[in-house]
Scaffold this motif. Structure first.
Motif, PDB file in Angstrom:
ATOM      1  N   SER A   1      45.619  46.124  49.392  1.00 23.74           N
ATOM      2  CA  SER A   1      46.149  46.630  48.476  1.00 23.74           C
ATOM      3  C   SER A   1      44.445  46.769  47.560  1.00 23.74           C
ATOM      4  O   SER A   1      44.400  47.095  46.719  1.00 23.74           O
ATOM      5  CB  SER A   1      46.703  45.295  47.915  1.00 23.74           C
ATOM      6  OG  SER A   1      46.005  43.889  47.625  1.00 23.74           O
ATOM      7  N   VAL A   2      43.429  45.988  48.400  1.00 22.22           N
ATOM      8  CA  VAL A   2      42.021  46.390  48.359  1.00 22.22           C
ATOM      9  C   VAL A   2      41.646  47.265  48.235  1.00 22.22           C
ATOM     10  O   VAL A   2      40.630  48.058  47.867  1.00 22.22           O
ATOM     11  CB  VAL A   2      41.159  44.732  49.176  1.00 22.22           C
ATOM     12  CG1 VAL A   2      39.914  44.976  48.489  1.00 22.22           C
ATOM     13  CG2 VAL A   2      42.061  43.509  48.759  1.00 22.22           C
TER      14      VAL A   2
ATOM     15  N   ASP B   1      43.002  50.053  45.853  1.00 17.30           N
ATOM     16  CA  ASP B   1      41.995  49.292  44.372  1.00 17.30           C
ATOM     17  C   ASP B   1      41.019  49.095  44.354  1.00 17.30           C
ATOM     18  O   ASP B   1      40.882  47.300  43.907  1.00 17.30           O
ATOM     19  CB  ASP B   1      43.007  47.955  43.575  1.00 17.30           C
ATOM     20  CG  ASP B   1      42.433  48.097  42.236  1.00 17.30           C
ATOM     21  OD1 ASP B   1      42.208  49.378  41.350  1.00 17.30           O
ATOM     22  OD2 ASP B   1      43.246  47.666  40.894  1.00 17.30           O
TER      23      ASP B   1
ATOM     24  N   GLN C   1      39.144  46.173  41.488  1.00 15.40           N
ATOM     25  CA  GLN C   1      39.922  44.665  41.572  1.00 15.40           C
ATOM     26  C   GLN C   1      38.319  43.455  41.189  1.00 15.40           C
ATOM     27  O   GLN C   1      37.057  44.226  42.165  1.00 15.40           O
ATOM     28  CB  GLN C   1      41.076  43.871  42.507  1.00 15.40           C
ATOM     29  CG  GLN C   1      41.954  44.677  42.420  1.00 15.40           C
ATOM     30  CD  GLN C   1      42.712  44.038  43.993  1.00 15.40           C
ATOM     31  OE1 GLN C   1      43.173  43.108  43.817  1.00 15.40           O
ATOM     32  NE2 GLN C   1      42.668  45.169  44.990  1.00 15.40           N
ATOM     33  N   PRO C   2      38.655  42.551  40.915  1.00 16.18           N
ATOM     34  CA  PRO C   2      37.682  41.397  40.717  1.00 16.18           C
ATOM     35  C   PRO C   2      36.632  40.928  41.884  1.00 16.18           C
ATOM     36  O   PRO C   2      37.649  41.036  42.365  1.00 16.18           O
ATOM     37  CB  PRO C   2      37.696  40.943  39.247  1.00 16.18           C
ATOM     38  CG  PRO C   2      39.533  40.371  39.922  1.00 16.18           C
ATOM     39  CD  PRO C   2      39.457  42.180  39.609  1.00 16.18           C
ATOM     40  N   LYS C   3      35.726  41.040  42.276  1.00  9.35           N
ATOM     41  CA  LYS C   3      35.683  39.681  42.982  1.00  9.35           C
ATOM     42  C   LYS C   3      35.343  38.733  43.358  1.00  9.35           C
ATOM     43  O   LYS C   3      34.199  37.480  43.212  1.00  9.35           O
ATOM     44  CB  LYS C   3      33.770  40.408  43.932  1.00  9.35           C
ATOM     45  CG  LYS C   3      33.568  42.068  44.027  1.00  9.35           C
ATOM     46  CD  LYS C   3      31.930  42.187  44.221  1.00  9.35           C
ATOM     47  CE  LYS C   3      31.828  44.018  44.335  1.00  9.35           C
ATOM     48  NZ  LYS C   3      30.641  44.325  44.652  1.00  9.35           N
ATOM     49  N   LYS C   4      35.912  37.905  42.893  1.00 10.31           N
ATOM     50  CA  LYS C   4      36.795  36.343  42.778  1.00 10.31           C
ATOM     51  C   LYS C   4      37.074  36.022  44.777  1.00 10.31           C
ATOM     52  O   LYS C   4      37.711  37.262  45.505  1.00 10.31           O
ATOM     53  CB  LYS C   4      38.192  36.484  42.550  1.00 10.31           C
ATOM     54  CG  LYS C   4      39.086  37.084  42.761  1.00 10.31           C
ATOM     55  CD  LYS C   4      40.570  36.174  41.230  1.00 10.31           C
ATOM     56  CE  LYS C   4      41.511  36.698  42.095  1.00 10.31           C
ATOM     57  NZ  LYS C   4      42.461  36.124  40.449  1.00 10.31           N
TER      58      LYS C   4
ATOM     59  N   ARG D   1      36.957  38.004  47.759  1.00 11.22           N
ATOM     60  CA  ARG D   1      37.191  39.361  48.249  1.00 11.22           C
ATOM     61  C   ARG D   1      36.302  40.698  48.460  1.00 11.22           C
ATOM     62  O   ARG D   1      35.629  40.731  47.906  1.00 11.22           O
ATOM     63  CB  ARG D   1      38.070  39.942  46.633  1.00 11.22           C
ATOM     64  CG  ARG D   1      39.323  41.265  46.410  1.00 11.22           C
ATOM     65  CD  ARG D   1      39.484  41.649  45.702  1.00 11.22           C
ATOM     66  NE  ARG D   1      40.882  40.892  45.629  1.00 11.22           N
ATOM     67  CZ  ARG D   1      41.099  40.456  44.309  1.00 11.22           C
ATOM     68  NH1 ARG D   1      40.515  40.158  43.264  1.00 11.22           N
ATOM     69  NH2 ARG D   1      42.185  39.149  43.874  1.00 11.22           N
TER      70      ARG D   1
ATOM     71  N   ARG E   1      44.688  34.929  50.887  1.00  6.23           N
ATOM     72  CA  ARG E   1      45.858  35.958  50.633  1.00  6.23           C
ATOM     73  C   ARG E   1      44.747  36.541  51.837  1.00  6.23           C
ATOM     74  O   ARG E   1      44.012  37.307  51.578  1.00  6.23           O
ATOM     75  CB  ARG E   1      45.191  36.438  48.744  1.00  6.23           C
ATOM     76  CG  ARG E   1      45.653  35.914  47.676  1.00  6.23           C
ATOM     77  CD  ARG E   1      44.903  36.479  46.559  1.00  6.23           C
ATOM     78  NE  ARG E   1      45.664  37.326  46.056  1.00  6.23           N
ATOM     79  CZ  ARG E   1      47.214  37.425  45.603  1.00  6.23           C
ATOM     80  NH1 ARG E   1      47.499  36.561  45.870  1.00  6.23           N
ATOM     81  NH2 ARG E   1      47.597  38.783  45.404  1.00  6.23           N
TER      82      ARG E   1
ATOM     83  N   GLU F   1      45.077  40.685  52.129  1.00  2.64           N
ATOM     84  CA  GLU F   1      43.947  40.886  51.200  1.00  2.64           C
ATOM     85  C   GLU F   1      42.132  41.570  52.047  1.00  2.64           C
ATOM     86  O   GLU F   1      41.798  42.010  51.315  1.00  2.64           O
ATOM     87  CB  GLU F   1      43.966  40.708  49.664  1.00  2.64           C
ATOM     88  CG  GLU F   1      44.891  40.578  48.479  1.00  2.64           C
ATOM     89  CD  GLU F   1      44.390  39.947  47.052  1.00  2.64           C
ATOM     90  OE1 GLU F   1      43.535  40.198  47.109  1.00  2.64           O
ATOM     91  OE2 GLU F   1      45.834  39.333  46.825  1.00  2.64           O
TER      92      GLU F   1
END
Length: 334
Positions: free
Chosen positions: A245-246, A249, A252-255, A271, A284, A287
């Motif tokens: 999913s990374v 997309d 996505q935020p780098k959290k 991430r 996760r 991801e």
């Protein structure tokens, strides 16, 4: 007649195991070496006491030829200098130095002057020539490979181009090799041995997270993508990974999405981190960066490192496999 990889490194089988950071711990490296090929532990960013601890386990785990992989571009010249000093000072001569990508010529010369075997993975003919000029083993990485990519050529094209320029060099093919038939094709293109990465990700002794291993064995080459999204810790280098999913997309935020432990020290995993999910990682996993080559199409089950080596021994140069009552024994003709 030029030497095979087995003859250069003193092996029974002309096969290198990729020193994949995180995945290639000392358990995997020692198991591969004990099976007659060249195991390799990933040094990645280890330095000081953590690197010493790893080197101690490596040299205690096997008396056979084995390697330590260092990555010049992720640590910089000063830290690489410290890493290399530790490898040369703390390990015996049977431990070869494996480099992913080219450092300054002075680093190559230092390894050779120390009397160590030098193995360098490259992605271009020009880089391969620099390695061969110092008597090093040249690993030609094609874009079929999992992980970070050093060039833009396909494996057999690069091997053939290097062989034309370097008729006497020891060349090893890397990228998309998941079956003995694929290894035989690489040898036919001019290689003196092969390097396997993804095939060892799913070995029992690999430190890859169980969900990472399961994803590799369930995938085929169409499930891999070349991207640059997993850049935290290793920027500016394309890599082949399983689609996630990374990768779908990247906005996505780098959290933080997980935690891991390296040589006893805990770390948070953001991430887009370049770090792979290991058996010490939680969070996760789906991801995270699951590096995977096109060879995954030929991999359907988790197996032992020794079984991987035995499968490929039959087709690799410099090794002959003899059937005995006890099973398969590999012997190199010297």
């Amino acid at each position: 007649m030029r030497a095979t990889l087995a003859q250069v490194l003193g092996l029974e089988v002309s096969l290198l195991q990729s020193g994949m950071g995180g995945v290639a711990g000392t358990e995997l490296a020692c198991a591969v070496s004990e099976a007659g090929a060249a195991g390799c532990a990933g040094g990645y960013k280890l330095v000081g006491a953590p690197l010493s601890a790893m080197l101690g386990r490596l040299t205690a785990g096997t008396e056979r030829p084995v390697g330590v992989n260092l990555i010049p571009e992720v640590v910089g010249p000063d830290e690489l200098d410290h890493q290399l000093a530790q490898v040369l000072d703390e390990t015996p001569d049977r431990v070869h130095v494996s480099l992913f990508g080219l450092p300054d010529d002075s680093v190559l010369d230092r390894v050779v002057a120390a009397g160590r075997d030098l193995v360098v993975q490259v992605g271009t003919v020009e880089d391969g020539v620099r390695v061969a000029e110092r008597g090093g083993v040249v690993v030609a990485q094609g874009i079929e490979a999992g992980g970070h990519l050093l060039g833009t050529s396909r494996r057999d094209e690069l091997v053939a181009a290097l062989r034309e320029r370097l008729p006497d060099a020891c060349l090893v093919a890397s990228g998309g090799i998941g079956s003995p038939a694929e290894a035989a094709r690489a040898v036919a293109a001019g290689a003196d041995g092969v390097l396997l990465g993804t095939a060892f990700v799913v070995a029992h002794e690999s430190r890859a997270h169980p969900r990472f291993k399961a994803a590799v064995t369930a995938a085929d080459e169409s499930g891999t993508v070349i991207t640059d999204v997993y850049e935290i810790g290793w920027p500016g280098r394309r890599h082949r990974v399983l689609a996630t999913s990374v990768t779908d997309d990247p906005g996505q935020p780098k959290k933080f999405i997980g935690k891991t432990v390296v040589e006893g020290k805990p770390y948070l995993v953001p991430r887009f981190s370049a770090a792979v999910p290991t058996d010490a990682t939680s969070g996760r996993i789906e991801e995270m960066a699951m590096y995977c080559g096109m060879s995954c199409s030929a991999l359907s089950d988790e197996t032992s490192a020794a079984d991987v080596v035995a499968r490929f021994a039959r087709v690799l140069p410099g090794a002959e496999v003899v059937e005995t009552k006890k099973g398969l024994e590999s012997n190199v003709s010297r």
